[in-house]
Design a protein around this motif. Sequence first.
Motif, PDB file in Angstrom:
ATOM      1  N   SER A 165      26.954  53.021  28.185  1.00  0.00           N
ATOM      2  CA  SER A 165      27.958  53.588  26.927  1.00  0.00           C
ATOM      3  C   SER A 165      28.871  52.008  26.440  1.00  0.00           C
ATOM      4  N   GLY A 166      28.038  50.779  28.079  1.00  0.00           N
ATOM      5  CA  GLY A 166      28.876  49.698  27.185  1.00  0.00           C
ATOM      6  C   GLY A 166      28.621  48.156  28.393  1.00  0.00           C
ATOM      7  N   LYS A 202      35.481  57.252  29.763  1.00  0.00           N
ATOM      8  CA  LYS A 202      34.516  57.849  28.492  1.00  0.00           C
ATOM      9  C   LYS A 202      34.182  59.566  28.219  1.00  0.00           C
ATOM     10  N   ASP A 218      28.852  58.385  36.149  1.00  0.00           N
ATOM     11  CA  ASP A 218      29.940  57.009  36.043  1.00  0.00           C
ATOM     12  C   ASP A 218      29.238  55.369  36.736  1.00  0.00           C
ATOM     13  N   ASP A 277      33.282  49.464  36.302  1.00  0.00           N
ATOM     14  CA  ASP A 277      32.719  49.725  35.396  1.00  0.00           C
ATOM     15  C   ASP A 277      33.192  50.592  34.539  1.00  0.00           C
ATOM     16  N   GLN A 279      31.643  52.562  32.769  1.00  0.00           N
ATOM     17  CA  GLN A 279      31.179  53.105  31.930  1.00  0.00           C
ATOM     18  C   GLN A 279      29.966  54.503  31.778  1.00  0.00           C
ATOM     19  N   HIS A 296      28.430  51.029  21.142  1.00  0.00           N
ATOM     20  CA  HIS A 296      28.349  50.254  22.306  1.00  0.00           C
ATOM     21  C   HIS A 296      26.752  51.060  22.918  1.00  0.00           C
TER      22      HIS A 296
END
Length: 328
Positions: A165-166, A202, A218, A277, A279, A296
């Motif tokens: 996701s980024g 997120k 995640d 992180d 993400q 992203h």
Amino acid sequence: MNEFELIKRYFTRDVESDDDSESTDHNDTVAIGVGDDCAVLNVPVDHQLVVSIDTLIAGVHFPKQSEAYAVAQRAFSVCVSDLAAMGAEPLWFTLALTLPNTNETWLEKFSMGLFDIADEYNCILVGGNTTRGPLSISIQVHGAVPSGQAITRSGAKVGDLVYVSGPLGDGAAALAMLDKRVKFNDEANEYFYSRFFWPEAKIDLGLKLREIATSAIDISDGFLADLNHICTASKVAAEICVEKLPHSQHRIDQAMFVKDDSLGIKWQQWILSGGDDYQLCFTAPAEANVEALDQHIRCIGKIVEGQGVLCTLDGKEVALSRLGYQHF
Ligand code: ADP
Ligand code: MG
């Protein structure tokens, strides 16, 4: 101040309050909140309850002298990130707090940080536990998904594409900075400090992925370790193009850094195995238009038959040890 005064002053809010900052759109889900032996909660009809807990210990998960406001925000963010990974919507949380003393300045800031971030995620504090001892914070989040729609680690299929996701690596770079293992200049210090204490869970992306993703996780332990969890649970392998892994602008902008010849290899380790992180890493069928969900999002590889994570660099397979991957 005794335990009950402390709970009343710092961890009890009137959910019926007129103050906008204290209201969420689901106050009516709390039949009984802080103050009784248990909270009594109304789970939305046709939904399943999704629950997760995380503990942060001072000196282990954050530096001992960290600001209370920031610590509270990080504790909540890393915990609520697990709900994002499942595609769940946050509803309530409980807090188990172990404190060395009743430092009122610290408690004031901690409480403010906690309620500020919980409000951002529409999540209501409904209970907890307070004890004396070395500083530690456990937060249990409760969320909901429409029945049967939680995104799990076990649904990845051969032919699916793999996404993140980024950018990766910021969390580990931040930790190295806080532990004084690397030196950055002032601008980079500020950037990584905020990446450490304010990782964005997120949630919105997780909700959108319910319809699309076949699996999700995640990234808390590190990209390779977490993707490997998906592979193990789904009984498949993943082929990753290392050059496609996104990383922050601060990685590229070497001028930001105080000169350190080993930074290149450190970054590779931070991106691949650093962790922290938050993400999302997820899989989706090749025909799904995933990149349209968020600018992203990057496609970084595909799911194949087999087991474990295989890395390629410019089309050639590379051993993880060559990429600086540390298993422990
Ligand atoms: P019990 O002894 O029945 O477990 P406690 O005396 O520990 O209850 O707690 C009294 C009430 O305060 C309970 O509703 C509990 O959920 C709440 N509480 C205790 N500590 C916290 C905290 N740190 N944050 C929020 N609520 C808390
Ligand atoms: Mg009791």
